[in-house]
Design a protein around this motif. Sequence first.
Motif, PDB file in Angstrom:
ATOM      1  N   LEU A  97       1.154  -1.165   0.104  1.00  0.00           N
ATOM      2  CA  LEU A  97       0.287   0.115  -0.177  1.00  0.00           C
ATOM      3  C   LEU A  97       0.834   1.571  -0.029  1.00  0.00           C
ATOM      4  CD1 LEU A  97      -3.349  -1.285   2.356  1.00  0.00           C
ATOM      5  CD2 LEU A  97      -3.544   0.141   0.207  1.00  0.00           C
ATOM      6  N   ASP A  98       2.211   1.518   0.857  1.00  0.00           N
ATOM      7  CA  ASP A  98       2.722   2.810   0.771  1.00  0.00           C
ATOM      8  C   ASP A  98       3.260   2.862  -0.528  1.00  0.00           C
ATOM      9  OD1 ASP A  98       2.526   2.840   3.973  1.00  0.00           O
ATOM     10  OD2 ASP A  98       3.962   1.494   4.389  1.00  0.00           O
ATOM     11  N   GLY A 103       3.717   6.069  -5.480  1.00  0.00           N
ATOM     12  CA  GLY A 103       3.677   5.685  -6.714  1.00  0.00           C
ATOM     13  C   GLY A 103       3.614   6.490  -7.631  1.00  0.00           C
ATOM     14  N   THR A 104       2.171   7.197  -6.765  1.00  0.00           N
ATOM     15  CA  THR A 104       0.910   8.267  -7.014  1.00  0.00           C
ATOM     16  C   THR A 104       1.650   9.598  -6.594  1.00  0.00           C
ATOM     17  OG1 THR A 104       0.187   8.177  -4.702  1.00  0.00           O
ATOM     18  CG2 THR A 104      -0.988   6.758  -7.029  1.00  0.00           C
ATOM     19  N   ALA A 119      11.883   7.862  -0.228  1.00  0.00           N
ATOM     20  CA  ALA A 119      10.724   7.464   0.220  1.00  0.00           C
ATOM     21  C   ALA A 119      10.660   5.779  -0.134  1.00  0.00           C
ATOM     22  CB  ALA A 119       9.545   7.700   0.932  1.00  0.00           C
ATOM     23  N   LEU A 120      10.271   6.294  -1.789  1.00  0.00           N
ATOM     24  CA  LEU A 120      10.390   4.074  -1.958  1.00  0.00           C
ATOM     25  C   LEU A 120      11.752   3.694  -2.229  1.00  0.00           C
ATOM     26  CD1 LEU A 120       8.900   5.499  -5.379  1.00  0.00           C
ATOM     27  CD2 LEU A 120       7.876   4.068  -4.634  1.00  0.00           C
ATOM     28  N   ALA A 121      12.963   4.305  -2.449  1.00  0.00           N
ATOM     29  CA  ALA A 121      13.933   2.972  -2.084  1.00  0.00           C
ATOM     30  C   ALA A 121      13.688   2.646  -0.443  1.00  0.00           C
ATOM     31  CB  ALA A 121      15.167   3.996  -2.000  1.00  0.00           C
ATOM     32  N   THR A 127      10.410  -3.477   2.435  1.00  0.00           N
ATOM     33  CA  THR A 127       9.805  -5.469   2.637  1.00  0.00           C
ATOM     34  C   THR A 127      10.697  -6.394   1.862  1.00  0.00           C
ATOM     35  OG1 THR A 127       8.187  -3.193   0.803  1.00  0.00           O
ATOM     36  CG2 THR A 127       8.109  -5.386   0.452  1.00  0.00           C
ATOM     37  N   LEU A 128      11.667  -5.850   1.179  1.00  0.00           N
ATOM     38  CA  LEU A 128      12.511  -7.113   1.536  1.00  0.00           C
ATOM     39  C   LEU A 128      13.197  -7.331   2.830  1.00  0.00           C
ATOM     40  CD1 LEU A 128      14.552  -8.332  -0.320  1.00  0.00           C
ATOM     41  CD2 LEU A 128      16.444  -6.658   0.055  1.00  0.00           C
TER      42      LEU A 128
END
Length: 195
Positions: A97-98, A103-104, A119-121, A127-128
């Motif tokens: 969800l994050d 992504g948006t 932040a995505l990285a 997540t990994l």
Amino acid sequence: MAFLSDMTRSKGDPKVLRSGPSSFSSFDRLARNLGWFSIALGFAEIFAAERITSALGMRGRENLVRAYGVREIGAGFMTLSVNKQAGLASRIAGDALDIATLGTAMRPDNPKRETVGVALAIVACITLLDIMATSATTRRHTRYEGHARYGDRSGFPKGIEASRRDAARKELADLRSTPGSASSTSRKPAGAGDE
């Protein structure tokens, strides 16, 4: 730690002299740390939602960030509980969800796209870690159908019947050696005098 443990015990309880090795694996520790991280992140998202949305160029989504904070806290407590697999699975779902929400924010008109990329990285790395902890703890704590955890061990190396015989012999020997028992007092033969 033994000192702190002894302070909380009742007077009749045995004292902890020394604690043994931990049964926690490195992945159990990782899961525990991810649980605490989730709780801390959740509180940050609840109380600093405006700062987070401002840094990511997502003004107006403060309530969504707060809702994600509540989700993080719940996932953190589940991860710290006995059922850590459910907590870790909910963390992975939350990470998805994050990532979708971030992504948006990668739209071309967002002046904070670089911050969103960082932040995505970070979320991808976390997540990994969540996936690694989930697979390792699931492997370690799952029982499979037909798989005996300890095989045919009974705790009685010679078998139960041999252990019962040994216990009966010991009980009989204890009775014989007890002072005052009929078998432990030596009787003099009749007519024998003291010399």
